[in-house]
Design a protein around this motif. Structure first.
Motif, PDB file in Angstrom:
ATOM      1  N   ILE A 147       0.799  -1.228   0.000  1.00 12.27           N
ATOM      2  CA  ILE A 147       0.000   0.000   0.000  1.00 12.27           C
ATOM      3  C   ILE A 147       0.834   1.280   0.000  1.00 12.27           C
ATOM      4  CG2 ILE A 147      -2.020  -1.096   1.027  1.00 12.27           C
ATOM      5  CD1 ILE A 147      -1.255   0.311   3.667  1.00 12.27           C
ATOM      6  N   SER A 148       2.119   1.173   0.256  1.00 11.20           N
ATOM      7  CA  SER A 148       2.961   2.371   0.200  1.00 11.20           C
ATOM      8  C   SER A 148       3.455   2.657  -1.220  1.00 11.20           C
ATOM      9  CB  SER A 148       4.151   2.236   1.155  1.00 11.20           C
ATOM     10  OG  SER A 148       5.009   1.189   0.730  1.00 11.20           O
ATOM     11  N   ALA A 149       3.043   1.849  -2.196  1.00  8.66           N
ATOM     12  CA  ALA A 149       3.409   2.116  -3.589  1.00  8.66           C
ATOM     13  C   ALA A 149       2.782   3.435  -4.026  1.00  8.66           C
ATOM     14  CB  ALA A 149       2.934   0.983  -4.495  1.00  8.66           C
ATOM     15  N   LYS A 150       3.530   4.217  -4.766  1.00  5.67           N
ATOM     16  CA  LYS A 150       3.017   5.497  -5.251  1.00  5.67           C
ATOM     17  C   LYS A 150       1.949   5.246  -6.313  1.00  5.67           C
ATOM     18  CE  LYS A 150       7.307   7.941  -4.477  1.00  5.67           C
ATOM     19  NZ  LYS A 150       8.374   8.745  -5.077  1.00  5.67           N
ATOM     20  N   PHE A 151       0.922   6.077  -6.292  1.00  4.62           N
ATOM     21  CA  PHE A 151      -0.156   5.916  -7.263  1.00  4.62           C
ATOM     22  C   PHE A 151       0.370   6.042  -8.688  1.00  4.62           C
ATOM     23  CE2 PHE A 151      -3.536   7.492  -9.991  1.00  4.62           C
ATOM     24  CZ  PHE A 151      -4.435   6.446  -9.862  1.00  4.62           C
ATOM     25  N   CYS A 152       1.310   6.946  -8.907  1.00  3.15           N
ATOM     26  CA  CYS A 152       1.853   7.110 -10.258  1.00  3.15           C
ATOM     27  C   CYS A 152       2.565   5.840 -10.717  1.00  3.15           C
ATOM     28  CB  CYS A 152       2.767   8.326 -10.351  1.00  3.15           C
ATOM     29  SG  CYS A 152       4.190   8.295  -9.258  1.00  3.15           S
ATOM     30  N   ASP A 153       3.177   5.105  -9.788  1.00  4.87           N
ATOM     31  CA  ASP A 153       3.815   3.837 -10.142  1.00  4.87           C
ATOM     32  C   ASP A 153       2.764   2.782 -10.491  1.00  4.87           C
ATOM     33  OD1 ASP A 153       6.217   5.078  -9.582  1.00  4.87           O
ATOM     34  OD2 ASP A 153       6.544   4.020  -7.682  1.00  4.87           O
ATOM     35  N   VAL A 154       1.689   2.743  -9.717  1.00  2.00           N
ATOM     36  CA  VAL A 154       0.594   1.806  -9.992  1.00  2.00           C
ATOM     37  C   VAL A 154       0.024   2.088 -11.372  1.00  2.00           C
ATOM     38  CG1 VAL A 154      -1.724   1.063  -9.300  1.00  2.00           C
ATOM     39  CG2 VAL A 154       0.023   1.486  -7.553  1.00  2.00           C
ATOM     40  N   GLU A 155      -0.226   3.350 -11.657  1.00  9.39           N
ATOM     41  CA  GLU A 155      -0.782   3.736 -12.947  1.00  9.39           C
ATOM     42  C   GLU A 155       0.174   3.378 -14.086  1.00  9.39           C
ATOM     43  OE1 GLU A 155      -2.989   7.612 -14.790  1.00  9.39           O
ATOM     44  OE2 GLU A 155      -1.202   7.972 -13.585  1.00  9.39           O
ATOM     45  N   TYR A 156       1.453   3.610 -13.895  1.00 11.52           N
ATOM     46  CA  TYR A 156       2.455   3.323 -14.918  1.00 11.52           C
ATOM     47  C   TYR A 156       2.532   1.822 -15.203  1.00 11.52           C
ATOM     48  CZ  TYR A 156       6.970   3.190 -17.310  1.00 11.52           C
ATOM     49  OH  TYR A 156       7.973   2.978 -18.225  1.00 11.52           O
ATOM     50  N   VAL A 157       2.641   1.016 -14.152  1.00 12.21           N
ATOM     51  CA  VAL A 157       2.747  -0.441 -14.322  1.00 12.21           C
ATOM     52  C   VAL A 157       1.487  -0.982 -14.982  1.00 12.21           C
ATOM     53  CG1 VAL A 157       2.900  -2.653 -13.105  1.00 12.21           C
ATOM     54  CG2 VAL A 157       4.399  -0.764 -12.443  1.00 12.21           C
ATOM     55  N   LEU A 158       0.329  -0.571 -14.509  1.00 12.68           N
ATOM     56  CA  LEU A 158      -0.918  -1.052 -15.110  1.00 12.68           C
ATOM     57  C   LEU A 158      -1.037  -0.599 -16.560  1.00 12.68           C
ATOM     58  CD1 LEU A 158      -3.464  -0.676 -12.183  1.00 12.68           C
ATOM     59  CD2 LEU A 158      -2.480  -2.776 -13.107  1.00 12.68           C
ATOM     60  N   GLY A 159      -0.575   0.590 -16.864  1.00 11.68           N
ATOM     61  CA  GLY A 159      -0.588   1.070 -18.242  1.00 11.68           C
ATOM     62  C   GLY A 159       0.275   0.198 -19.151  1.00 11.68           C
ATOM     63  N   MET A 160       1.422  -0.237 -18.641  1.00 17.09           N
ATOM     64  CA  MET A 160       2.290  -1.121 -19.416  1.00 17.09           C
ATOM     65  C   MET A 160       1.630  -2.489 -19.642  1.00 17.09           C
ATOM     66  SD  MET A 160       4.620   0.824 -20.153  1.00 17.09           S
ATOM     67  CE  MET A 160       6.248   0.314 -20.569  1.00 17.09           C
ATOM     68  N   LEU A 161       0.685  -2.829 -18.774  1.00 18.86           N
ATOM     69  CA  LEU A 161      -0.041  -4.096 -18.899  1.00 18.86           C
ATOM     70  C   LEU A 161      -1.377  -3.912 -19.626  1.00 18.86           C
ATOM     71  CD1 LEU A 161       0.636  -5.472 -15.307  1.00 18.86           C
ATOM     72  CD2 LEU A 161       1.633  -6.317 -17.454  1.00 18.86           C
ATOM     73  N   ASP A 162      -1.592  -2.734 -20.171  1.00 18.26           N
ATOM     74  CA  ASP A 162      -2.835  -2.398 -20.888  1.00 18.26           C
ATOM     75  C   ASP A 162      -4.076  -2.475 -20.004  1.00 18.26           C
ATOM     76  OD1 ASP A 162      -1.433  -1.958 -23.285  1.00 18.26           O
ATOM     77  OD2 ASP A 162      -1.505  -4.100 -23.778  1.00 18.26           O
ATOM     78  N   VAL A 163      -3.906  -2.104 -18.738  1.00 17.56           N
ATOM     79  CA  VAL A 163      -5.034  -2.032 -17.804  1.00 17.56           C
ATOM     80  C   VAL A 163      -5.281  -0.562 -17.540  1.00 17.56           C
ATOM     81  CG1 VAL A 163      -5.860  -2.582 -15.484  1.00 17.56           C
ATOM     82  CG2 VAL A 163      -4.471  -4.252 -16.742  1.00 17.56           C
ATOM     83  N   LYS A 164      -6.511  -0.141 -17.730  1.00 15.82           N
ATOM     84  CA  LYS A 164      -6.865   1.264 -17.565  1.00 15.82           C
ATOM     85  C   LYS A 164      -7.534   1.457 -16.200  1.00 15.82           C
ATOM     86  CE  LYS A 164      -8.202   4.240 -20.878  1.00 15.82           C
ATOM     87  NZ  LYS A 164      -9.006   4.759 -21.962  1.00 15.82           N
ATOM     88  N   ILE A 165      -7.182   2.536 -15.544  1.00 20.99           N
ATOM     89  CA  ILE A 165      -7.807   2.912 -14.281  1.00 20.99           C
ATOM     90  C   ILE A 165      -8.831   3.998 -14.568  1.00 20.99           C
ATOM     91  CG2 ILE A 165      -7.434   3.941 -12.007  1.00 20.99           C
ATOM     92  CD1 ILE A 165      -4.577   2.942 -12.114  1.00 20.99           C
ATOM     93  N   HIS A 166     -10.015   3.862 -14.005  1.00 26.10           N
ATOM     94  CA  HIS A 166     -10.954   4.964 -14.112  1.00 26.10           C
ATOM     95  C   HIS A 166     -11.523   5.252 -12.724  1.00 26.10           C
ATOM     96  CE1 HIS A 166     -13.519   1.437 -15.306  1.00 26.10           C
ATOM     97  NE2 HIS A 166     -14.190   1.893 -14.279  1.00 26.10           N
ATOM     98  N   PHE A 167     -11.931   6.465 -12.529  1.00 31.34           N
ATOM     99  CA  PHE A 167     -12.372   6.942 -11.233  1.00 31.34           C
ATOM    100  C   PHE A 167     -13.890   7.068 -11.219  1.00 31.34           C
ATOM    101  CE2 PHE A 167      -8.155   8.461 -12.083  1.00 31.34           C
ATOM    102  CZ  PHE A 167      -7.480   8.176 -10.909  1.00 31.34           C
ATOM    103  N   VAL A 168     -14.462   6.802 -10.065  1.00 31.82           N
ATOM    104  CA  VAL A 168     -15.888   6.977  -9.862  1.00 31.82           C
ATOM    105  C   VAL A 168     -16.065   7.947  -8.706  1.00 31.82           C
ATOM    106  CG1 VAL A 168     -18.051   5.835  -9.257  1.00 31.82           C
ATOM    107  CG2 VAL A 168     -16.376   4.641 -10.675  1.00 31.82           C
ATOM    108  N   SER A 169     -16.803   8.996  -8.940  1.00 34.32           N
ATOM    109  CA  SER A 169     -17.042   9.977  -7.902  1.00 34.32           C
ATOM    110  C   SER A 169     -18.098   9.441  -6.944  1.00 34.32           C
ATOM    111  CB  SER A 169     -17.513  11.287  -8.536  1.00 34.32           C
ATOM    112  OG  SER A 169     -17.828  12.220  -7.544  1.00 34.32           O
ATOM    113  N   LYS A 170     -17.798   9.499  -5.654  1.00 30.73           N
ATOM    114  CA  LYS A 170     -18.782   9.065  -4.669  1.00 30.73           C
ATOM    115  C   LYS A 170     -20.018   9.958  -4.772  1.00 30.73           C
ATOM    116  CE  LYS A 170     -15.682   7.113  -1.272  1.00 30.73           C
ATOM    117  NZ  LYS A 170     -15.248   7.120   0.129  1.00 30.73           N
ATOM    118  N   GLY A 171     -21.166   9.337  -4.704  1.00 35.33           N
ATOM    119  CA  GLY A 171     -22.408  10.082  -4.787  1.00 35.33           C
ATOM    120  C   GLY A 171     -22.949  10.203  -6.192  1.00 35.33           C
ATOM    121  N   SER A 172     -22.151   9.869  -7.190  1.00 37.48           N
ATOM    122  CA  SER A 172     -22.675   9.917  -8.559  1.00 37.48           C
ATOM    123  C   SER A 172     -23.291   8.567  -8.903  1.00 37.48           C
ATOM    124  CB  SER A 172     -21.567  10.264  -9.562  1.00 37.48           C
ATOM    125  OG  SER A 172     -20.639   9.222  -9.627  1.00 37.48           O
ATOM    126  N   LYS A 173     -24.234   8.614  -9.815  1.00 30.09           N
ATOM    127  CA  LYS A 173     -24.931   7.377 -10.159  1.00 30.09           C
ATOM    128  C   LYS A 173     -24.561   6.919 -11.533  1.00 30.09           C
ATOM    129  CE  LYS A 173     -28.748   8.440  -7.173  1.00 30.09           C
ATOM    130  NZ  LYS A 173     -30.136   8.626  -7.007  1.00 30.09           N
TER     131      LYS A 173
END
Length: 70
Positions: free
Chosen positions: A44-70
């Motif tokens: 859990i101490s991994a930097k978010f930018c590192d998570v995003e970079y590694v997942l991007g290299m694996l062709d996995v996209k991250i998307h965000f969901v705003s709390k309270g939105s439907k």
């Protein structure tokens, strides 16, 4: 501490591309082994930018969901 969901996502995506951690590390040439390893193991101490970079290299996209939105 470990985020087992993150570790599973990363490792499953790597397996789908027939990559092991050392091969993923070579693919992620901008990051050190230590930083890739943290993402691989879901530390859990991994930097978010590192998570995003590694997942991007694996062709996995991250998307965000705003709390309270439907």
């Amino acid at each position: 501490m470990i985020n087992s969901d993150l570790a599973k996502i990363v490792q499953d995506a790597a397996r789908a591309k027939d990559l092991k951690i050392m091969q993923l590390n070579e693919l992620c040439e901008d990051l050190t082994y230590s930083r890739v390893s943290k993402v691989w193991h879901g530390v859990i101490s991994a930097k978010f930018c590192d998570v995003e970079y590694v997942l991007g290299m694996l062709d996995v996209k991250i998307h965000f969901v705003s709390k309270g939105s439907k």
